[in-house]
Design a protein around this motif. Structure first.
Motif, PDB file in Angstrom:
ATOM      1  N   GLU A 152     -32.195  15.589 -29.985  1.00 12.10           N
ATOM      2  CA  GLU A 152     -31.123  14.818 -30.487  1.00 12.10           C
ATOM      3  C   GLU A 152     -29.875  15.561 -30.953  1.00 12.10           C
ATOM      4  O   GLU A 152     -28.823  15.278 -30.939  1.00 12.10           O
ATOM      5  CB  GLU A 152     -31.568  14.212 -31.930  1.00 12.10           C
ATOM      6  CG  GLU A 152     -30.414  12.970 -32.175  1.00 12.10           C
ATOM      7  CD  GLU A 152     -31.116  12.281 -33.367  1.00 12.10           C
ATOM      8  OE1 GLU A 152     -30.206  12.107 -34.354  1.00 12.10           O
ATOM      9  OE2 GLU A 152     -32.121  11.643 -33.090  1.00 12.10           O
ATOM     10  N   CYS A 168     -27.576   6.308 -29.406  1.00 11.37           N
ATOM     11  CA  CYS A 168     -28.963   7.131 -29.707  1.00 11.37           C
ATOM     12  C   CYS A 168     -29.540   6.133 -30.474  1.00 11.37           C
ATOM     13  O   CYS A 168     -29.144   5.685 -31.375  1.00 11.37           O
ATOM     14  CB  CYS A 168     -28.775   8.334 -30.601  1.00 11.37           C
ATOM     15  SG  CYS A 168     -29.969   9.261 -31.273  1.00 11.37           S
ATOM     16  N   THR A 230     -25.528   5.696 -33.395  1.00 14.55           N
ATOM     17  CA  THR A 230     -26.830   6.012 -33.602  1.00 14.55           C
ATOM     18  C   THR A 230     -27.312   4.764 -34.350  1.00 14.55           C
ATOM     19  O   THR A 230     -26.865   4.446 -35.324  1.00 14.55           O
ATOM     20  CB  THR A 230     -27.136   7.288 -34.388  1.00 14.55           C
ATOM     21  OG1 THR A 230     -26.552   8.453 -33.525  1.00 14.55           O
ATOM     22  CG2 THR A 230     -28.424   7.586 -34.710  1.00 14.55           C
TER      23      THR A 230
END
Length: 326
Positions: A152, A168, A230
């Motif tokens: 990540e 993400c 994200t």
């Protein structure tokens, strides 16, 4: 109208296989990336193209990316070894990012994990959103969590530099058909004959049903607002450990024996196992740090993806149980 073409990595795995199935049902043109040794029987369906390659070898991936609009990167190592995690999860993700940065890919959807959060540092009852504390000691969390954290970092670096249009997604513990219904957060198991449930019975599990996660993937593909974001992906209402056992495991494995082990007793066992492993010069199979992290009474907040992309988990735990009963 031309169909969007989506490449799914790790397409023969638990999440990848179901992602391919649902995307093809929803009208996408899907290319499933698999290794030559993978079982692909379930992937052979209308609208799905099979491409062979290995994410650890970038030279084998280029044909799979030809003509692709979107990439859903689900591939990750599950061997539990640091070498496997480094090779597949970290190097594989770096290869996918390198290709996406040099090709006209509209968007990469990267499947991370809520295991990137530093749960040992959290207080009991804490609610963790996407700005929650990340793990400070990745090497102490085990190969899977460590590699997800490191991979990540590569994704976030591309986000910050703007080299790849990436989203993400951090799912909780994924469950559903084709996967394991008993996961390490529950405790230990001897196949399906014996389940040892560790810690408090009232601990709410951070679950996400696999089809709910794929709904989030579809929204991430379709909505421009998702780029550079994200998102936590956890079902809104989840069962406690005891509810999960009585409502689901008892249905799936009616002949199994279930034993509840108090956290303090199991933690003591892990302590002695750590000491014994150290004397033998081996890595312990479980550590107190990993145990403490997995058994923290925290909640993951998914309101950001609900607010920004309109995600709503359609399958509740109750409906999943009803499906299995039918």
């Amino acid at each position: 109208m031309t169909k969007s073409k989506v490449l799914v990595t790790g397409a023969s795995g638990f999440l990848g296989r179901r992602t391919v199935e649902i995307l093809s049902e929803r009208g996408f043109s899907v290319r499933a990336l698999v290794r030559k040794t993978s079982k692909i029987g379930n992937l052979k369906r209308p609208g799905v193209d099979i491409s062979y390659g290995d994410i650890t070898d970038i030279s084998t991936l280029r044909p799979a990316f030809e003509g692709i609009d979107f990439v859903v990167h689900t591939a990750a190592d599950t061997s539990g070894t640091k070498e496997g995690a480094k090779r597949v999860t970290i190097r594989g993700t770096r290869n996918i990012l390198d290709l996406c940065s040099n090709l006209p890919i509209q968007k990469l959807i990267y499947i991370s994990s809520c295991s990137v959060y530093g749960l040992a540092d959290c207080k009991g009852g804490q609610i963790i959103d996407e700005y929650g504390p990340l793990e400070r000691y990745p090497e102490r969390r085990g190969a899977y969590s460590w590699s997800k954290i490191e991979a990540e970092k590569l994704v976030r670096d591309c986000m910050e530099k703007g080299t790849v249009p990436v989203v993400c997604l951090r799912p909780g513990t994924i469950y559903g058909p084709g996967g394991k219904y008993f996961t390490p957060i529950m405790g230990l198991s001897l196949w399906t004959a014996l389940f040892v449930i560790i810690g408090p019975h009232a601990l709410v599990l951070p679950l996400v049903y696999i089809d709910n996660l794929i709904d989030a993937i579809v929204l991430a593909i379709q909505m421009k607002e998702s780029i550079g974001k994200t998102y936590n992906i956890v079902d809104q209402v989840n069962p406690t450990k005891r509810q999960y056992v009585t409502s689901l495991l008892r249905i799936l494995y009616p002949k199994s024996v279930v034993f509840y082990a108090p956290y303090t007793i199991f933690s003591s066992i892990v302590f002695f196992q750590e000491m014994f492993s150290k004397l033998l010069g081996r890595n312990p199979s479980v550590t107190r740090y990993r145990l403490r992290s997995s058994q923290k009474s925290i909640r993951f907040d998914s309101t950001r993806i609900q607010r920004e992309l309109g995600w709503r988990p359609m399958d509740s735990f109750e409906t999943v149980v009803l499906k299995l009963r039918d």
